[in-house]
Enzyme design. Structure first.
Site, short mmCIF file in Angstrom:
data_model
loop_
_atom_site.label_atom_id
_atom_site.label_comp_id
_atom_site.label_asym_id
_atom_site.label_seq_id
_atom_site.Cartn_x
_atom_site.Cartn_y
_atom_site.Cartn_z
N GLU A 182 82.01 59.86 50.45
CA GLU A 182 83.09 58.92 50.76
C GLU A 182 84.35 59.29 50.73
OE1 GLU A 182 80.33 55.16 49.32
OE2 GLU A 182 81.99 55.55 47.99
N GLU A 374 73.21 56.20 51.11
CA GLU A 374 73.46 55.14 49.96
C GLU A 374 73.44 53.83 50.74
OE1 GLU A 374 76.82 55.33 47.45
OE2 GLU A 374 76.92 57.36 47.33
C1 BG6 Z 1 79.56 54.35 46.44
C2 BG6 Z 1 79.59 55.72 45.50
O1 BG6 Z 1 80.89 54.17 46.55
O2 BG6 Z 1 79.14 53.21 45.86
C3 BG6 Z 1 78.63 55.71 44.24
O3 BG6 Z 1 79.15 56.86 46.14
C4 BG6 Z 1 78.51 54.21 43.73
O4 BG6 Z 1 79.23 56.76 43.60
C5 BG6 Z 1 77.98 53.42 44.85
O5 BG6 Z 1 77.91 54.11 42.49
C6 BG6 Z 1 77.79 51.87 44.38
O6 BG6 Z 1 79.10 51.23 43.66
P1 BG6 Z 1 78.77 50.84 42.43
O7 BG6 Z 1 80.44 50.61 41.89
O8 BG6 Z 1 78.16 49.61 42.19
O9 BG6 Z 1 78.29 51.64 41.28
#
Ligand code: BG6
Length: 476
Positions: A182, A374
């Site tokens: 990211e 993701e």
């Molecule tokens: C992304 C990241 O921003 O979102 C992860 O690459 C992160 O590291 C994921 O965990 C979800 O965000 P959060 O704050 O719910 O863990």
């Protein structure tokens, strides 16, 4: 619902990151990284944003990364669970400071290399392809303290040495690589994104874009090295994705959304197209940024990535007046609250069609294969009296997003694979909580770091296993 639209070689799996899963923060010779300094609780945000320097650990704070979910010791059990679900890909990251504890050593730490070699061999043993991020929100602290992290051009040499070590040491085990997780998040969360801590009165925009330039040079050089070491290596960039919708059809709002899109995509434009886009000049002018480039930088940037990877949790909304309505900050990116979509318990928008829109936009723009690395729903899970976790809300979210992903494939978008986020519960990046769970596998640990760390299959575990076994055809 989708029918036979996912290619047979489509990679199905899940994702973790070293800093949110491994723990073992001082084991195997590992050095401290940025994330090790980010506490749970009231001070978290100020540290993450680089507004409150944290160069030493404090006795009165709890740091969730230090033990995380103990993947460092339990990876064999966890990979076996992934294999049981039928994963063909597993995304994780290498903790830079396990290989180079301070970051500026001439030689890597053999214990760090041995750990990751064993991890990747374990994946291969189960027929799982590792997808490896070189830098997922963790810069060695020594590089922050001594050099100011990515504000300093010297970081390019430290990173490329580390990257070369990875490509050479794990050659034959890892084929799919991502450079920076990211990369655009550096603008929103500068310390966790890029190890940046600001000095009083400093021009923060200048520092952030200069740091990003250094990351872009490092990423292009790493891509070149990966291809030199093994022409079969496939290297991707990684975007915190999600289109900005105009809040209304008022031209001012449409223009505001376009500007937000450009801010979001600027770095990916460079990594995927090999040069700063035309609009960069006016963007920098507006922000008062003057990039310091070295001779040859434009040539270096021509080494583009092989594919474009991205995370997708939510779409975003922009208007000419970003203070005009309720805001949310899914993935730390400020957005207006979209009245047409529901939100998660953490206020993140839920917009499966937005995934299809994002995928089409990215492919129209870059004409390179995509990889959705993701996606998922952070939610509170309860273990019932029978010891089961009935996470139908998560199944519902994933079903709709996988279906939208299938729609985008039908639209003609090539997609290499899908790794849902936090396939085993882990520490949330934004809040440091354990209670914000994404996994198919429950981990017994709470926000205060208490619990047995035992793993337990959720209802979604069996559902995802079926999805994978049917190549995405059975989403029921
Ligand atoms: C992304 C990241 O921003 O979102 C992860 O690459 C992160 O590291 C994921 O965990 C979800 O965000 P959060 O704050 O719910 O863990």
């Amino acid at each position: 619902m989708s029918l036979a639209r996912f290619p047979r070689d489509f990679l199905w799996g899940g994702a973790l990151a070293a800093n949110q899963a491994e723990g073992g923060y001082r084991e195997g010779g590992k050095g401290l990284t940025t994330v090790d300094m980010i506490p749970h609780g009231a001070n978290r945000m100020a540290v993450k944003l680089g507004q409150e320097p944290r160069f030493t650990l404090r006795d009165d704070e709890y740091y969730p990364s230090h033990d995380a979910i103990d993947f460092y010791h339990r990876y064999k059990e966890d990979i076996a669970l992934m294999a049981e679900m039928g994963f063909t890909v597993f995304r994780t990251s290498i903790a830079w400071s396990r290989l180079y504890p301070r970051g500026d050593e001439a030689e890597p730490n053999p214990e760090g290399i041995a750990f990751y070699r064993a991890l990747f061999e374990e994946c291969k043993k189960h027929g799982i392809e590792p997808l490896v991020t070189l830098c997922h929100f963790d810069v060695p602290m020594h590089l922050v303290v001594e050099y100011g992290s990515w504000r300093n051009r010297k970081m390019v040499a430290f990173f490329t040495r580390y990257a070369r070590t990875c490509f050479e040491q794990f050659d034959g085990l890892v084929k799919y690589w991502l450079t920076f997780n990211e990369i655009n998040i550096l603008l929103h969360s500068p310390f966790s994104g890029a190890g940046l801590v600001f000095e009083a009165g400093e021009d923060q925009e200048q520092v952030k874009y200069q740091a990003a330039h250094h990351e872009l040079i490092a990423s292009a050089l790493a891509t070149r090295i990966a291809h030199e070491v093994n022409p079969h290596n496939q290297v991707g960039c990684m975007l915190a994705g999600g289109n900005f919708y105009p809040y209304s059809c008022k031209p001012d709002d449409v223009w505001a959304a376009l500007q937000k899109e450009r801010e979001n995509l600027l770095f990916i434009d460079v990594q995927a197209r090999g040069a700063y886009p035309a609009y960069a000049a006016s963007l920098f002018r507006e922000k008062g940024v003057t990039l310091i480039k070295e001779p040859g930088d434009d040539e270096v940037l021509k080494h583009t990535v092989d594919f474009v990877s991205f995370s997708y949790y939510a779409s975003r909304c922009a208007s000419a007046d970003m203070n005009a309505g309720n805001t949310s900050a899914a993935n730390v990116v400020k957005s207006l609250r979209n009245p047409h979509i529901k939100v998660s318990e953490w206020g993140w928008g839920i917009d499966p069609l937005g995934l299809r829109i994002t995928m089409n936009t990215l492919y129209d723009r870059y004409q390179k294969p995509l990889f959705l690395v993701e996606n998922g729903l952070g939610a509170v899970d309860e273990v019932n009296e029978q010891g089961e976790i009935e996470d139908d809300y998560r199944i519902g979210y994933l079903r709709e997003h996988i279906s939208a992903m299938g729609d985008a494939i039908d639209d003609g978008v090539p997609l290499l694979g899908y790794t849902s986020w936090g396939c085993i519960d882990l520490v949330a990046a934004s809040t440091g909580e354990m209670s914000k769970r994404y996994g198919f596998v429950y981990v017994d640990r709470n926000d205060a770091g208490k619990g047995t760390l035992a793993r337990r299959r959720k209802k979604s575990f069996w559902w995802y296993k079926k999805v994978i076994a049917s190549h995405g055809e059975d989403l029921a």
